[in-house]
Design a protein around this motif. Sequence first.
Motif, PDB file in Angstrom:
ATOM      1  N   ILE A  20       0.844  -1.196   0.000  1.00  0.00           N
ATOM      2  CA  ILE A  20       0.000   0.000   0.000  1.00  0.00           C
ATOM      3  C   ILE A  20       0.881   1.248   0.000  1.00  0.00           C
ATOM      4  CG2 ILE A  20      -1.791   1.276   1.226  1.00  0.00           C
ATOM      5  CD1 ILE A  20      -2.585  -1.394   2.530  1.00  0.00           C
ATOM      6  N   GLN A  21       0.578   2.187  -0.907  1.00  0.00           N
ATOM      7  CA  GLN A  21       1.265   3.476  -0.965  1.00  0.00           C
ATOM      8  C   GLN A  21       0.257   4.592  -0.733  1.00  0.00           C
ATOM      9  OE1 GLN A  21       2.948   3.522  -4.936  1.00  0.00           O
ATOM     10  NE2 GLN A  21       4.984   3.320  -4.059  1.00  0.00           N
ATOM     11  N   LYS A  22       0.705   5.655  -0.097  1.00  0.00           N
ATOM     12  CA  LYS A  22      -0.085   6.873   0.023  1.00  0.00           C
ATOM     13  C   LYS A  22       0.334   7.795  -1.111  1.00  0.00           C
ATOM     14  CE  LYS A  22      -1.748   5.800   4.133  1.00  0.00           C
ATOM     15  NZ  LYS A  22      -3.122   5.553   4.426  1.00  0.00           N
ATOM     16  N   VAL A  23      -0.629   8.203  -1.950  1.00  0.00           N
ATOM     17  CA  VAL A  23      -0.357   9.070  -3.093  1.00  0.00           C
ATOM     18  C   VAL A  23      -1.395  10.185  -3.154  1.00  0.00           C
ATOM     19  CG1 VAL A  23       0.747   7.244  -4.469  1.00  0.00           C
ATOM     20  CG2 VAL A  23      -1.698   7.611  -4.661  1.00  0.00           C
ATOM     21  N   CYS A  24      -1.157  11.163  -4.001  1.00  0.00           N
ATOM     22  CA  CYS A  24      -2.148  12.213  -4.255  1.00  0.00           C
ATOM     23  C   CYS A  24      -3.136  11.704  -5.305  1.00  0.00           C
ATOM     24  CB  CYS A  24      -1.479  13.475  -4.773  1.00  0.00           C
ATOM     25  SG  CYS A  24      -0.532  14.351  -3.534  1.00  0.00           S
ATOM     26  N   CYS A  25      -4.393  11.985  -5.088  1.00  0.00           N
ATOM     27  CA  CYS A  25      -5.438  11.572  -6.021  1.00  0.00           C
ATOM     28  C   CYS A  25      -5.275  12.328  -7.339  1.00  0.00           C
ATOM     29  CB  CYS A  25      -6.809  11.857  -5.421  1.00  0.00           C
ATOM     30  SG  CYS A  25      -8.181  11.522  -6.544  1.00  0.00           S
TER      31      CYS A  25
ATOM     32  N   ASN B 132     -12.245  10.504  -0.802  1.00  0.00           N
ATOM     33  CA  ASN B 132     -12.740  11.878  -0.832  1.00  0.00           C
ATOM     34  C   ASN B 132     -13.635  12.153  -2.050  1.00  0.00           C
ATOM     35  OD1 ASN B 132     -12.828  14.584   0.189  1.00  0.00           O
ATOM     36  ND2 ASN B 132     -11.434  15.154  -1.450  1.00  0.00           N
ATOM     37  N   CYS B 133     -13.205  11.717  -3.245  1.00  0.00           N
ATOM     38  CA  CYS B 133     -13.973  12.024  -4.464  1.00  0.00           C
ATOM     39  C   CYS B 133     -14.503  10.781  -5.169  1.00  0.00           C
ATOM     40  CB  CYS B 133     -13.119  12.828  -5.435  1.00  0.00           C
ATOM     41  SG  CYS B 133     -11.794  11.881  -6.217  1.00  0.00           S
ATOM     42  N   ASP B 134     -14.298   9.603  -4.615  1.00  0.00           N
ATOM     43  CA  ASP B 134     -14.801   8.342  -5.162  1.00  0.00           C
ATOM     44  C   ASP B 134     -14.087   7.925  -6.444  1.00  0.00           C
ATOM     45  OD1 ASP B 134     -16.421   6.117  -4.858  1.00  0.00           O
ATOM     46  OD2 ASP B 134     -18.004   6.935  -6.132  1.00  0.00           O
ATOM     47  N   TYR B 135     -12.832   8.363  -6.631  1.00  0.00           N
ATOM     48  CA  TYR B 135     -12.017   7.983  -7.790  1.00  0.00           C
ATOM     49  C   TYR B 135     -11.585   6.528  -7.659  1.00  0.00           C
ATOM     50  CZ  TYR B 135      -7.849   7.820 -10.795  1.00  0.00           C
ATOM     51  OH  TYR B 135      -6.908   7.483 -11.728  1.00  0.00           O
ATOM     52  N   LEU B 136     -11.558   5.804  -8.783  1.00  0.00           N
ATOM     53  CA  LEU B 136     -11.081   4.422  -8.810  1.00  0.00           C
ATOM     54  C   LEU B 136     -10.385   4.151 -10.135  1.00  0.00           C
ATOM     55  CD1 LEU B 136     -11.067   1.456  -7.687  1.00  0.00           C
ATOM     56  CD2 LEU B 136     -13.150   1.132  -9.024  1.00  0.00           C
ATOM     57  N   MET B 137      -9.195   3.555 -10.053  1.00  0.00           N
ATOM     58  CA  MET B 137      -8.470   3.144 -11.253  1.00  0.00           C
ATOM     59  C   MET B 137      -7.799   1.811 -10.940  1.00  0.00           C
ATOM     60  SD  MET B 137      -7.387   3.834 -14.420  1.00  0.00           S
ATOM     61  CE  MET B 137      -7.448   5.577 -14.677  1.00  0.00           C
TER      62      MET B 137
ATOM     63  N   ILE C 216      -8.073  -1.771 -16.374  1.00  0.00           N
ATOM     64  CA  ILE C 216      -9.068  -2.834 -16.233  1.00  0.00           C
ATOM     65  C   ILE C 216     -10.422  -2.226 -15.890  1.00  0.00           C
ATOM     66  CG2 ILE C 216      -9.732  -4.870 -14.891  1.00  0.00           C
ATOM     67  CD1 ILE C 216      -6.677  -5.348 -14.521  1.00  0.00           C
ATOM     68  N   GLU C 217     -10.418  -1.281 -14.958  1.00  0.00           N
ATOM     69  CA  GLU C 217     -11.646  -0.605 -14.547  1.00  0.00           C
ATOM     70  C   GLU C 217     -11.293   0.803 -14.097  1.00  0.00           C
ATOM     71  OE1 GLU C 217     -15.253  -1.158 -11.296  1.00  0.00           O
ATOM     72  OE2 GLU C 217     -13.932  -2.834 -11.729  1.00  0.00           O
ATOM     73  N   ALA C 218     -12.175   1.754 -14.377  1.00  0.00           N
ATOM     74  CA  ALA C 218     -11.932   3.138 -13.978  1.00  0.00           C
ATOM     75  C   ALA C 218     -13.245   3.849 -13.715  1.00  0.00           C
ATOM     76  CB  ALA C 218     -11.152   3.880 -15.059  1.00  0.00           C
ATOM     77  N   TYR C 219     -13.222   4.716 -12.717  1.00  0.00           N
ATOM     78  CA  TYR C 219     -14.365   5.565 -12.409  1.00  0.00           C
ATOM     79  C   TYR C 219     -13.827   6.850 -11.807  1.00  0.00           C
ATOM     80  CZ  TYR C 219     -18.547   7.428 -10.257  1.00  0.00           C
ATOM     81  OH  TYR C 219     -19.591   8.251  -9.906  1.00  0.00           O
TER      82      TYR C 219
END
Length: 80
Positions: free
Chosen positions: A25-30, A54-59, A69-72
Amino acid sequence: MKTKELETVPSQQKHENKDFKTEIIQKVCCPNCGSKCERHYICERQICRTSCANCDYLMINCTRTGKVIEAYAPGIYASK
């Protein structure tokens, strides 16, 4: 938009379950909103999942090929 890497979770926090699957697990900026989010490298399945609460981003990407594979990403519209 370039993602700035914040920190890598120390190795003692790598997750290993009884099936010997490793997750880093890495902590990154969205990339969507810029707040702190997490990137999970799931070695057994060869995928990388970046998600922001925070913004419901998924990649979800394949770590071998880099293909998505999947993105939102709310607020980002797909171009035609």
